[in-house]
Design an enzyme around this catalytic site. Structure first.
Site, PDB file in Angstrom:
ATOM      1  N   ASP A  31       0.909  -1.082   0.095  1.00 41.65           N
ATOM      2  CA  ASP A  31      -0.107   0.207   0.126  1.00 41.65           C
ATOM      3  C   ASP A  31       1.103   1.422   0.250  1.00 41.65           C
ATOM      4  O   ASP A  31       1.984   1.008   0.248  1.00 41.65           O
ATOM      5  CB  ASP A  31      -0.811  -0.123   1.343  1.00 41.65           C
ATOM      6  CG  ASP A  31      -1.688   1.188   1.457  1.00 41.65           C
ATOM      7  OD1 ASP A  31      -2.398   1.692   0.456  1.00 41.65           O
ATOM      8  OD2 ASP A  31      -1.827   1.780   2.437  1.00 41.65           O
ATOM      9  N   ASP A  33       0.088   5.129   0.931  1.00 42.97           N
ATOM     10  CA  ASP A  33      -0.433   5.900   2.139  1.00 42.97           C
ATOM     11  C   ASP A  33      -0.335   5.234   3.499  1.00 42.97           C
ATOM     12  O   ASP A  33      -1.039   4.428   3.645  1.00 42.97           O
ATOM     13  CB  ASP A  33      -1.703   6.776   2.200  1.00 42.97           C
ATOM     14  CG  ASP A  33      -1.917   7.504   0.862  1.00 42.97           C
ATOM     15  OD1 ASP A  33      -1.362   8.701   0.892  1.00 42.97           O
ATOM     16  OD2 ASP A  33      -2.299   7.082  -0.130  1.00 42.97           O
ATOM     17  N   ASP A 190      -1.531  -1.056   5.917  1.00 41.42           N
ATOM     18  CA  ASP A 190      -1.905  -0.284   7.157  1.00 41.42           C
ATOM     19  C   ASP A 190      -3.088  -0.167   7.436  1.00 41.42           C
ATOM     20  O   ASP A 190      -3.740   0.536   8.323  1.00 41.42           O
ATOM     21  CB  ASP A 190      -1.219   0.873   7.311  1.00 41.42           C
ATOM     22  CG  ASP A 190      -1.560   2.245   6.435  1.00 41.42           C
ATOM     23  OD1 ASP A 190      -1.946   2.951   7.157  1.00 41.42           O
ATOM     24  OD2 ASP A 190      -1.677   1.957   5.250  1.00 41.42           O
TER      25      ASP A 190
END
Length: 239
Positions: A31, A33, A190
């Protein structure tokens, strides 16, 4: 380089959990961000511009940071209490994206340890790529600013395929572009949606304990194969 607030959590040191999958790994997907890059300052700045335009005081970065991985949806919900399906949401989302377009790389940097992790993956001959829900028109400028666009083997954005995460299609498309079997690829994110997408793609997953994890409940409840406290801890998953 900054670390996300709250990355040092009670009981989370190094690598937790267990992972059983074909090794050696063929690739790692990330991922963007809150996993590779700390983009919270720029995303939060866009939200605070909307707040000041409406006569509201800006919110502190520590308040905004846990919601940054949820993008416009999460930040508008937090900062303006408007959510998808509400009459105002689409107009606010358009305004948010326009504001973010003006500050894409003002404060965005790689998290501590990420540069070393990517260098090590490349030295070991492992492919790596990015699968994010960030719109394509923002993904590439951010990656260019970080010096990652040319290095990444694949860059899949939220509008690159017919579905975004938690649907598995973005991850499966990335694997197809890299020419690898999803079962031999580790996906790192996250956000709960990252783990759900990996599970749907039948791909091993790692939760990034250093990222923007505060709005999705306890990270241990997500069902990730492992939880990594720091980026370099991921190397233990690949041997």
């Amino acid at each position: 380089m900054p670390q996300a607030a709250g990355v040092v959590m009670a009981g989370l040191t190094g690598l937790t959990g267990s992972i059983a999958w074909p090794r050696p790994a063929t690739a790692v997907l990330f991922d963007l961000d809150g996993t590779l890059a700390d983009t919270a300052g720029d995303l939060g700045g866009a939200l605070n511009r909307l707040r000041t335009d409406r006569g509201l005081p800006p919110l502190p970065l520590d308040t905004l940071r846990p919601y940054a991985s949820a993008g416009a949806r999460g930040l508008i919900g937090l900062g303006l209490d408007v959510h998808p399906g509400d009459a105002e949401f689409e107009a606010l989302r358009t305004a948010f994206l326009a504001a973010y377009d003006q500050c894409l790389s003002e404060t965005t940097v790689l998290f501590d340890g990420v540069a070393e992790l990517l260098d090590t993956l490349e030295a070991q001959g492992l492919k790596w790529g990015i699968v994010t829900n960030k719109p394509h028109r923002f993904t590439l400028p951010v990656l260019r600013g970080l010096g990652l666009e040319a290095r990444s083997g694949t860059n899949i954005s939220g509008d690159s395929t017919a579905h975004a995460k938690p649907h598995p299609l973005p991850l499966l498309t990335a694997c197809q572009e890299l020419g690898v079997d999803p079962a031999t690829v580790l996906y790192v994110g996250d956000d709960l949606r990252d783990i759900q997408a990996a599970q749907a793609a039948k791909m091993p997953s790692a939760a990034a304990g250093w990222g923007y994890i505060g709005h999705n409940g306890e990270i241990a409840s997500w069902g990730a194969d492992v939880i990594a406290a720091q980026p370099l801890d991921l190397l233990h998953c690949l041997r």
